[in-house]
Design a protein around this motif. Structure first.
Motif, PDB file in Angstrom:
ATOM      1  N   ILE A  42      30.832  33.272  36.336  1.00  0.00           N
ATOM      2  CA  ILE A  42      30.850  31.777  37.242  1.00  0.00           C
ATOM      3  C   ILE A  42      29.692  30.912  36.977  1.00  0.00           C
ATOM      4  O   ILE A  42      30.232  29.736  36.629  1.00  0.00           O
ATOM      5  CB  ILE A  42      31.043  32.248  38.770  1.00  0.00           C
ATOM      6  CG1 ILE A  42      32.369  33.049  38.832  1.00  0.00           C
ATOM      7  CG2 ILE A  42      31.107  31.063  39.662  1.00  0.00           C
ATOM      8  CD1 ILE A  42      32.540  33.766  40.176  1.00  0.00           C
ATOM      9  N   ARG A  45      29.804  29.626  33.405  1.00  0.00           N
ATOM     10  CA  ARG A  45      31.136  29.001  33.122  1.00  0.00           C
ATOM     11  C   ARG A  45      31.871  29.534  31.825  1.00  0.00           C
ATOM     12  O   ARG A  45      32.397  28.858  31.108  1.00  0.00           O
ATOM     13  CB  ARG A  45      30.936  27.440  33.163  1.00  0.00           C
ATOM     14  CG  ARG A  45      30.174  26.892  34.168  1.00  0.00           C
ATOM     15  CD  ARG A  45      30.358  25.372  34.229  1.00  0.00           C
ATOM     16  NE  ARG A  45      29.491  24.692  35.344  1.00  0.00           N
ATOM     17  CZ  ARG A  45      29.752  23.625  35.771  1.00  0.00           C
ATOM     18  NH1 ARG A  45      30.659  22.721  35.531  1.00  0.00           N
ATOM     19  NH2 ARG A  45      29.097  23.281  37.035  1.00  0.00           N
ATOM     20  N   LEU A  47      34.728  30.903  32.112  1.00  0.00           N
ATOM     21  CA  LEU A  47      36.051  30.652  32.097  1.00  0.00           C
ATOM     22  C   LEU A  47      36.129  29.493  32.994  1.00  0.00           C
ATOM     23  O   LEU A  47      35.490  29.269  34.053  1.00  0.00           O
ATOM     24  CB  LEU A  47      37.034  31.886  32.956  1.00  0.00           C
ATOM     25  CG  LEU A  47      36.819  33.058  32.280  1.00  0.00           C
ATOM     26  CD1 LEU A  47      37.444  34.344  32.916  1.00  0.00           C
ATOM     27  CD2 LEU A  47      37.645  33.069  30.850  1.00  0.00           C
ATOM     28  N   SER A  49      38.840  26.864  35.835  1.00  0.00           N
ATOM     29  CA  SER A  49      39.615  27.276  36.778  1.00  0.00           C
ATOM     30  C   SER A  49      40.989  27.892  36.404  1.00  0.00           C
ATOM     31  O   SER A  49      41.432  28.720  37.233  1.00  0.00           O
ATOM     32  CB  SER A  49      39.750  26.155  37.922  1.00  0.00           C
ATOM     33  OG  SER A  49      40.151  25.287  36.907  1.00  0.00           O
ATOM     34  N   MET A  52      40.439  31.266  34.956  1.00  0.00           N
ATOM     35  CA  MET A  52      40.104  32.434  35.961  1.00  0.00           C
ATOM     36  C   MET A  52      41.364  32.887  36.776  1.00  0.00           C
ATOM     37  O   MET A  52      41.333  34.140  37.044  1.00  0.00           O
ATOM     38  CB  MET A  52      39.302  31.642  36.981  1.00  0.00           C
ATOM     39  CG  MET A  52      38.053  32.446  37.684  1.00  0.00           C
ATOM     40  SD  MET A  52      37.179  33.244  36.713  1.00  0.00           S
ATOM     41  CE  MET A  52      36.114  34.177  37.465  1.00  0.00           C
ATOM     42  N   VAL A  53      42.388  32.067  36.921  1.00  0.00           N
ATOM     43  CA  VAL A  53      43.611  32.585  37.605  1.00  0.00           C
ATOM     44  C   VAL A  53      44.428  33.644  36.649  1.00  0.00           C
ATOM     45  O   VAL A  53      44.751  34.503  36.916  1.00  0.00           O
ATOM     46  CB  VAL A  53      44.565  31.443  37.645  1.00  0.00           C
ATOM     47  CG1 VAL A  53      45.855  31.863  38.387  1.00  0.00           C
ATOM     48  CG2 VAL A  53      43.916  30.531  38.844  1.00  0.00           C
ATOM     49  N   ASN A  54      44.403  33.128  35.209  1.00  0.00           N
ATOM     50  CA  ASN A  54      45.075  33.992  34.262  1.00  0.00           C
ATOM     51  C   ASN A  54      44.306  35.365  34.140  1.00  0.00           C
ATOM     52  O   ASN A  54      44.865  36.331  33.940  1.00  0.00           O
ATOM     53  CB  ASN A  54      45.021  33.266  33.027  1.00  0.00           C
ATOM     54  CG  ASN A  54      46.012  32.236  33.094  1.00  0.00           C
ATOM     55  OD1 ASN A  54      47.093  32.165  33.872  1.00  0.00           O
ATOM     56  ND2 ASN A  54      46.064  31.098  32.515  1.00  0.00           N
ATOM     57  N   LEU A  56      42.488  36.692  36.428  1.00  0.00           N
ATOM     58  CA  LEU A  56      42.715  37.723  37.820  1.00  0.00           C
ATOM     59  C   LEU A  56      43.851  38.323  37.540  1.00  0.00           C
ATOM     60  O   LEU A  56      44.064  39.485  37.685  1.00  0.00           O
ATOM     61  CB  LEU A  56      42.566  36.819  38.992  1.00  0.00           C
ATOM     62  CG  LEU A  56      42.548  37.419  40.295  1.00  0.00           C
ATOM     63  CD1 LEU A  56      42.229  36.411  41.278  1.00  0.00           C
ATOM     64  CD2 LEU A  56      43.953  37.693  40.645  1.00  0.00           C
ATOM     65  N   LEU A  57      45.035  37.514  37.004  1.00  0.00           N
ATOM     66  CA  LEU A  57      46.479  38.249  36.839  1.00  0.00           C
ATOM     67  C   LEU A  57      46.464  39.484  35.743  1.00  0.00           C
ATOM     68  O   LEU A  57      47.020  40.296  35.800  1.00  0.00           O
ATOM     69  CB  LEU A  57      47.252  37.032  36.522  1.00  0.00           C
ATOM     70  CG  LEU A  57      47.760  36.162  37.614  1.00  0.00           C
ATOM     71  CD1 LEU A  57      48.683  34.955  37.227  1.00  0.00           C
ATOM     72  CD2 LEU A  57      48.383  36.980  38.772  1.00  0.00           C
ATOM     73  N   GLU A  60      44.894  42.543  37.130  1.00  0.00           N
ATOM     74  CA  GLU A  60      46.060  43.137  37.842  1.00  0.00           C
ATOM     75  C   GLU A  60      47.045  43.791  36.899  1.00  0.00           C
ATOM     76  O   GLU A  60      47.361  44.856  36.967  1.00  0.00           O
ATOM     77  CB  GLU A  60      46.801  41.882  38.643  1.00  0.00           C
ATOM     78  CG  GLU A  60      46.419  41.441  39.952  1.00  0.00           C
ATOM     79  CD  GLU A  60      47.245  40.725  40.712  1.00  0.00           C
ATOM     80  OE1 GLU A  60      46.869  40.634  41.808  1.00  0.00           O
ATOM     81  OE2 GLU A  60      48.172  40.066  40.228  1.00  0.00           O
ATOM     82  N   ILE A  67      45.762  42.622  43.217  1.00  0.00           N
ATOM     83  CA  ILE A  67      44.470  42.687  43.862  1.00  0.00           C
ATOM     84  C   ILE A  67      44.654  42.288  45.236  1.00  0.00           C
ATOM     85  O   ILE A  67      45.429  41.131  45.294  1.00  0.00           O
ATOM     86  CB  ILE A  67      43.498  41.773  42.977  1.00  0.00           C
ATOM     87  CG1 ILE A  67      43.209  42.488  41.606  1.00  0.00           C
ATOM     88  CG2 ILE A  67      42.188  41.613  43.893  1.00  0.00           C
ATOM     89  CD1 ILE A  67      42.624  41.450  40.771  1.00  0.00           C
ATOM     90  N   ILE A  72      39.757  38.859  46.497  1.00  0.00           N
ATOM     91  CA  ILE A  72      39.805  37.510  45.876  1.00  0.00           C
ATOM     92  C   ILE A  72      38.840  36.664  46.547  1.00  0.00           C
ATOM     93  O   ILE A  72      38.897  35.692  47.007  1.00  0.00           O
ATOM     94  CB  ILE A  72      41.220  36.820  45.704  1.00  0.00           C
ATOM     95  CG1 ILE A  72      42.116  37.877  45.156  1.00  0.00           C
ATOM     96  CG2 ILE A  72      41.092  35.712  44.791  1.00  0.00           C
ATOM     97  CD1 ILE A  72      43.748  37.453  45.285  1.00  0.00           C
ATOM     98  N   ARG A  73      37.460  37.001  46.022  1.00  0.00           N
ATOM     99  CA  ARG A  73      36.170  36.265  46.104  1.00  0.00           C
ATOM    100  C   ARG A  73      35.439  36.106  44.914  1.00  0.00           C
ATOM    101  O   ARG A  73      35.373  37.109  44.225  1.00  0.00           O
ATOM    102  CB  ARG A  73      35.436  37.240  47.438  1.00  0.00           C
ATOM    103  CG  ARG A  73      36.299  37.445  48.407  1.00  0.00           C
ATOM    104  CD  ARG A  73      35.431  37.848  49.859  1.00  0.00           C
ATOM    105  NE  ARG A  73      34.364  39.195  49.319  1.00  0.00           N
ATOM    106  CZ  ARG A  73      34.697  40.373  49.250  1.00  0.00           C
ATOM    107  NH1 ARG A  73      35.577  40.730  49.585  1.00  0.00           N
ATOM    108  NH2 ARG A  73      33.704  41.029  48.885  1.00  0.00           N
ATOM    109  N   PRO A  74      34.652  35.099  44.836  1.00  0.00           N
ATOM    110  CA  PRO A  74      33.787  34.863  43.475  1.00  0.00           C
ATOM    111  C   PRO A  74      32.928  36.064  43.313  1.00  0.00           C
ATOM    112  O   PRO A  74      32.583  36.543  42.074  1.00  0.00           O
ATOM    113  CB  PRO A  74      33.007  33.757  43.966  1.00  0.00           C
ATOM    114  CG  PRO A  74      33.855  32.961  44.753  1.00  0.00           C
ATOM    115  CD  PRO A  74      34.581  33.972  45.760  1.00  0.00           C
ATOM    116  N   PHE A  77      34.357  39.058  41.095  1.00  0.00           N
ATOM    117  CA  PHE A  77      34.482  38.788  39.708  1.00  0.00           C
ATOM    118  C   PHE A  77      33.273  38.225  38.854  1.00  0.00           C
ATOM    119  O   PHE A  77      33.242  37.594  38.180  1.00  0.00           O
ATOM    120  CB  PHE A  77      35.617  37.533  39.614  1.00  0.00           C
ATOM    121  CG  PHE A  77      37.045  38.150  40.183  1.00  0.00           C
ATOM    122  CD1 PHE A  77      37.213  38.220  41.437  1.00  0.00           C
ATOM    123  CD2 PHE A  77      37.778  38.815  39.250  1.00  0.00           C
ATOM    124  CE1 PHE A  77      38.379  38.558  41.853  1.00  0.00           C
ATOM    125  CE2 PHE A  77      38.978  39.144  39.899  1.00  0.00           C
ATOM    126  CZ  PHE A  77      39.232  38.924  41.133  1.00  0.00           C
TER     127      PHE A  77
END
Lengths: 90, 299
Positions: A42, A45, A47, A49, A52-54, A56-57, A60, A67, A72-74, A77
């Motif tokens: 983080i 940087r 990744l 924003s 970051m979503v992709n 996380l997915l 999963e 998850i 889902i907290r910084p 990750f």
């Protein structure tokens, strides 16, 4: 019940799931090859924003289940080691 | 925030007008909706043209019963996203209200907070009554800007982008007779309230940007733009939820998400969904380039 000890680098390196996660990182950021297990994803940087979503997915998808919202907290990750400990460690 | 809009009507007058409209339009949401015991299956709960598969081979290949099920989960997803988005915007507005720099807007913020809280309530009601759940948000939030002026601008920019994309969906569904009445009504009521919020949001954002242009380096403005561009994409792509596809019984939900996002028909849809807000952001100079380019229309 004893808490698990922190995973060794060997354990993380041998994880097939972590290999997939690291390979995914390389496809979205060519400089991710220099990312160590404890690189702050983080702060550095690695990744943006949307990535970051992709990311996380993708985690999963690799682990085969969603998850939980509470995770889902910084800090979960923050690094590849944190990702392994929180989501991929058997 | 500068007091006038370039020699036009003072901002305070415009804010007061929106406050007066909010007062006149005030309603009790806890009595407005009549919630049916259940909604009819075998019917679309979201306009088929808004489904994340629309325009792609999946729309043609999936049997209509499966599309109905998908629509049922996609409306729950849309309203879940809306509820989560409201939480984030409320958190920020609550931090701003009655603090320095927000003297002129705080009166309006009271109405905004009240109305948004009520929106969150009826979205959550729908999700829990007819979907049995609110889909969790898959977005990590972390602060990229330390300067409060930049953070405020970013927050209000995100609020406006989120509202305007949501309004595209509301406007499409509020009069769609194919949908159950409660769904049309929720979309209509939300659209009516959001029209004032978006009008206010555009005023605030435009003037914040004018102030920033005269006080921060170009590099910071471009960084803000990059953040807002990313946020717009996050909002659009949140409509492609693998959990929705799994609930609808579709195979390989994560791959499906990737395939849909890559399909050219979806790029065209995204351009339509963001047309108004993107146009505003380009006209004001907040964006230098579109995120989702429209196709050029043949003459």
């Amino acid at each position: 019940m004893h808490p698990k000890s922190a995973p060794s680098e060997t354990e993380i390196e041998q994880s097939r799931e972590m290999a997939r996660v690291k390979a995914w990182l390389l496809t979205v950021n060519k400089e991710a090859g220099t990312v160590g297990w404890d690189t702050d994803l983080i702060a550095e940087r690695i990744l943006d924003s949307l990535q970051m979503v992709n990311f996380l997915l993708y985690i999963e998808e690799v682990r085969g289940r969603e998850i939980r919202e509470q995770m889902i907290r910084p800090e979960c990750f923050q690094s590849l080691r944190a990702i392994y400990e929180n989501f991929l460690r058997p | 925030m500068s007091a006038t809009a370039g020699g036009q009507r003072p901002l305070k007058d415009l804010f007061q007008r929106l406050i007066d409209l909010s007062v006149d339009a005030y309603y009790n949401p806890y009595k407005t909706f009549v919630w049916p015991e259940e909604l009819p299956r075998g019917r679309y709960w979201m306009s088929p043209e808004l489904l994340s598969v629309h325009g792609t081979p999946w729309m043609e290949e999936l049997p209509e019963e499966r599309l109905h099920v998908l629509a049922q989960w996609e409306i729950v997803n849309f309203l879940s996203l809306s509820a989560h988005g409201i939480r984030e915007l409320l958190l920020h507005v609550l931090q701003c209200i009655h603090t320095p720099g927000f003297e002129d807007t705080s009166e309006y913020f009271h109405h905004f907070i009240g109305e948004e809280n009520e929106h969150m309530w009826f979205f959550a009601q729908f999700c829990r009554r007819y979907g049995g759940k609110i889909y969790p948000t898959k977005r990590l939030k972390f602060d990229r800007f330390e300067d409060p002026g930049l953070r405020n601008f970013l927050a209000f920019g995100q609020i406006l982008i989120f509202e305007e994309i949501g309004d595209f969906y509301n406007r499409s569904m509020e009069r769609d007779g194919r949908l159950p009445a409660i769904i049309q009504q929720i979309n209509h009521v939300h659209h009516e309230d959001e029209s004032r919020h978006m009008a206010m949001g555009r005023l605030i954002l435009k003037h914040m940007h004018e102030d920033l242009r005269s006080s921060v380096p170009e590099e910071s403005l471009r960084a803000l733009e990059a953040s807002l561009r990313g946020y717009m994409q996050v909002v659009i792509e949140a409509f492609y939820n693998p959990a929705v596809y799994a609930d609808a019984g579709l195979a390989e939900p994560y791959q499906l998400r990737r395939d849909l996002l890559a399909h050219p028909a979806r790029a065209r849809f995204h351009a339509r969904a963001v047309e108004r807000i993107q146009g505003f952001l380009l006209d004001t100079g907040i964006f230098k380039e579109p995120v989702y380019a429209s196709e050029e229309r043949a003459v």
